[in-house]
Design a protein around this motif. Structure first.
Motif, short mmCIF file in Angstrom:
data_model
loop_
_atom_site.label_atom_id
_atom_site.label_comp_id
_atom_site.label_asym_id
_atom_site.label_seq_id
_atom_site.Cartn_x
_atom_site.Cartn_y
_atom_site.Cartn_z
N ILE A 1 0.85 -1.19 0.00
CA ILE A 1 0.00 0.00 0.00
C ILE A 1 0.89 1.24 0.00
N ILE A 2 1.85 1.28 0.91
CA ILE A 2 2.84 2.35 0.98
C ILE A 2 4.16 1.75 0.48
N LYS A 3 4.62 2.23 -0.64
CA LYS A 3 5.78 1.61 -1.29
C LYS A 3 7.05 1.64 -0.45
N GLU A 4 7.20 2.66 0.43
CA GLU A 4 8.41 2.80 1.25
C GLU A 4 8.43 1.85 2.46
N GLN A 5 7.33 1.21 2.74
CA GLN A 5 7.23 0.30 3.89
C GLN A 5 7.36 -1.15 3.41
N ASP A 6 7.81 -2.02 4.30
CA ASP A 6 7.82 -3.45 3.99
C ASP A 6 6.39 -3.95 3.82
N ILE A 7 6.20 -4.96 3.01
CA ILE A 7 4.85 -5.48 2.77
C ILE A 7 4.25 -6.10 4.03
N ASP A 8 5.08 -6.55 4.96
CA ASP A 8 4.55 -7.14 6.19
C ASP A 8 4.43 -6.12 7.34
N HIS A 9 4.63 -4.83 7.04
CA HIS A 9 4.51 -3.79 8.04
C HIS A 9 3.06 -3.71 8.54
N LYS A 10 2.90 -3.52 9.86
CA LYS A 10 1.59 -3.44 10.47
C LYS A 10 1.44 -2.10 11.18
N LEU A 11 0.23 -1.60 11.17
CA LEU A 11 -0.14 -0.44 11.98
C LEU A 11 -1.28 -0.86 12.88
N TYR A 12 -1.32 -0.26 14.08
CA TYR A 12 -2.30 -0.69 15.08
C TYR A 12 -3.24 0.42 15.47
N ASN A 13 -4.45 0.04 15.74
CA ASN A 13 -5.47 0.93 16.24
C ASN A 13 -5.01 1.44 17.61
N GLN A 14 -5.08 2.74 17.82
CA GLN A 14 -4.64 3.33 19.09
C GLN A 14 -5.79 3.53 20.08
N LEU A 15 -7.00 3.16 19.67
CA LEU A 15 -8.13 3.21 20.59
C LEU A 15 -8.09 1.98 21.51
N ASN A 16 -8.76 2.05 22.61
CA ASN A 16 -8.81 0.92 23.54
C ASN A 16 -9.86 -0.09 23.03
N VAL A 17 -9.47 -0.85 22.02
CA VAL A 17 -10.39 -1.75 21.33
C VAL A 17 -10.86 -2.88 22.25
N ASN A 18 -9.98 -3.40 23.08
CA ASN A 18 -10.38 -4.48 23.99
C ASN A 18 -11.49 -4.02 24.92
N GLU A 19 -11.38 -2.83 25.45
CA GLU A 19 -12.41 -2.30 26.34
C GLU A 19 -13.72 -2.05 25.58
N LEU A 20 -13.62 -1.55 24.36
CA LEU A 20 -14.81 -1.34 23.54
C LEU A 20 -15.54 -2.66 23.28
N VAL A 21 -14.80 -3.69 22.95
CA VAL A 21 -15.41 -5.00 22.71
C VAL A 21 -16.14 -5.47 23.96
N LYS A 22 -15.52 -5.34 25.12
CA LYS A 22 -16.15 -5.76 26.37
C LYS A 22 -17.47 -5.01 26.61
N LYS A 23 -17.42 -3.68 26.45
CA LYS A 23 -18.62 -2.88 26.70
C LYS A 23 -19.72 -3.19 25.69
N LEU A 24 -19.38 -3.28 24.43
CA LEU A 24 -20.39 -3.50 23.39
C LEU A 24 -20.97 -4.91 23.45
N LYS B 1 -24.33 3.98 16.93
CA LYS B 1 -24.48 5.00 17.98
C LYS B 1 -23.74 4.58 19.24
N ASP B 2 -23.97 3.34 19.66
CA ASP B 2 -23.33 2.86 20.88
C ASP B 2 -21.81 2.80 20.74
N LEU B 3 -21.32 2.53 19.54
CA LEU B 3 -19.88 2.52 19.31
C LEU B 3 -19.30 3.92 19.51
N VAL B 4 -19.95 4.93 18.96
CA VAL B 4 -19.47 6.31 19.11
C VAL B 4 -19.46 6.70 20.59
N ILE B 5 -20.52 6.37 21.28
CA ILE B 5 -20.61 6.67 22.71
C ILE B 5 -19.52 5.91 23.47
N GLY B 6 -19.32 4.65 23.10
CA GLY B 6 -18.29 3.83 23.75
C GLY B 6 -16.89 4.39 23.52
#
Length: 167
Positions: free
Chosen positions: A66-89, A154-159
């Motif tokens: 996707i980005i030619k300057e990065q390795d193809i196996d490069h990963k980027l991570y969500n900086q939101l507290n996704v684990n907590e969101l999953v628990k609440k939702l 809606k609940d996701l935005v609130i969460g």
């Protein structure tokens, strides 16, 4: 019902304003994963596009960066507290954490969003400090009707506001 809807809308307004004058931007993307009967909050995006079929314009990259300057196996991570969101939702919906958005358009969009946020954080003015991206895979309307998906959104935005902005 109307009073509950009004309260929910007020919660969303408060969520978007936050508890201080700092502006927080959340890029919220949705994609349909029709084989699933549950919602997936994506946590990881990959610098690889490998489309099993052409997109709407006929583009069909195979194992491309996707980005030619990065390795193809490069990963980027969500900086939101996704684990907590999953628990609440999960109190109300069938939600799972996912670390694999596949390598089609969903991953492409999510990777670009996270990449731009990362670049903004590195800029002189540091605009990316209050920017976040979230990609959500939703089931088809056959597996989760439109009303349920609207309530989930809606609940996701609130969460997000409650876990990230401390609202």
């Amino acid at each position: 019902e109307r009073e509950r809807e009004s309260k929910k809308n007020e919660e969303i307004k408060v969520a978007l304003q936050g508890d201080n004058n700092n502006i927080t931007t959340i890029y919220l993307h949705y994609g349909v994963f029709s084989e699933r009967e549950y919602f997936c909050l994506e946590n990881t995006a990959y610098n690889e596009c490998d489309f099993p079929a052409p997109d709407e314009l006929g583009w069909q990259p195979i194992k491309e960066k996707i980005i030619k300057e990065q390795d193809i196996d490069h990963k980027l991570y969500n900086q939101l507290n996704v684990n907590e969101l999953v628990k609440k939702l999960n109190n109300k919906y069938n939600v799972r954490l996912s670390n694999d958005p596949a390598r089609f358009m969903c991953n492409w969009i999510f990777y670009w969003s996270l990449y731009f946020i990362e670049k903004n954080k590195q800029s002189i003015d540091g605009n990316g400090d209050n920017e976040y991206a979230m990609f959500v895979h939703v089931p088809s309307f056959e597996n989760a009707n439109e009303k349920l998906q609207a309530e989930f959104a809606k609940d996701l935005v609130i969460g997000i506001a409650k876990t990230q902005l401390n609202v």
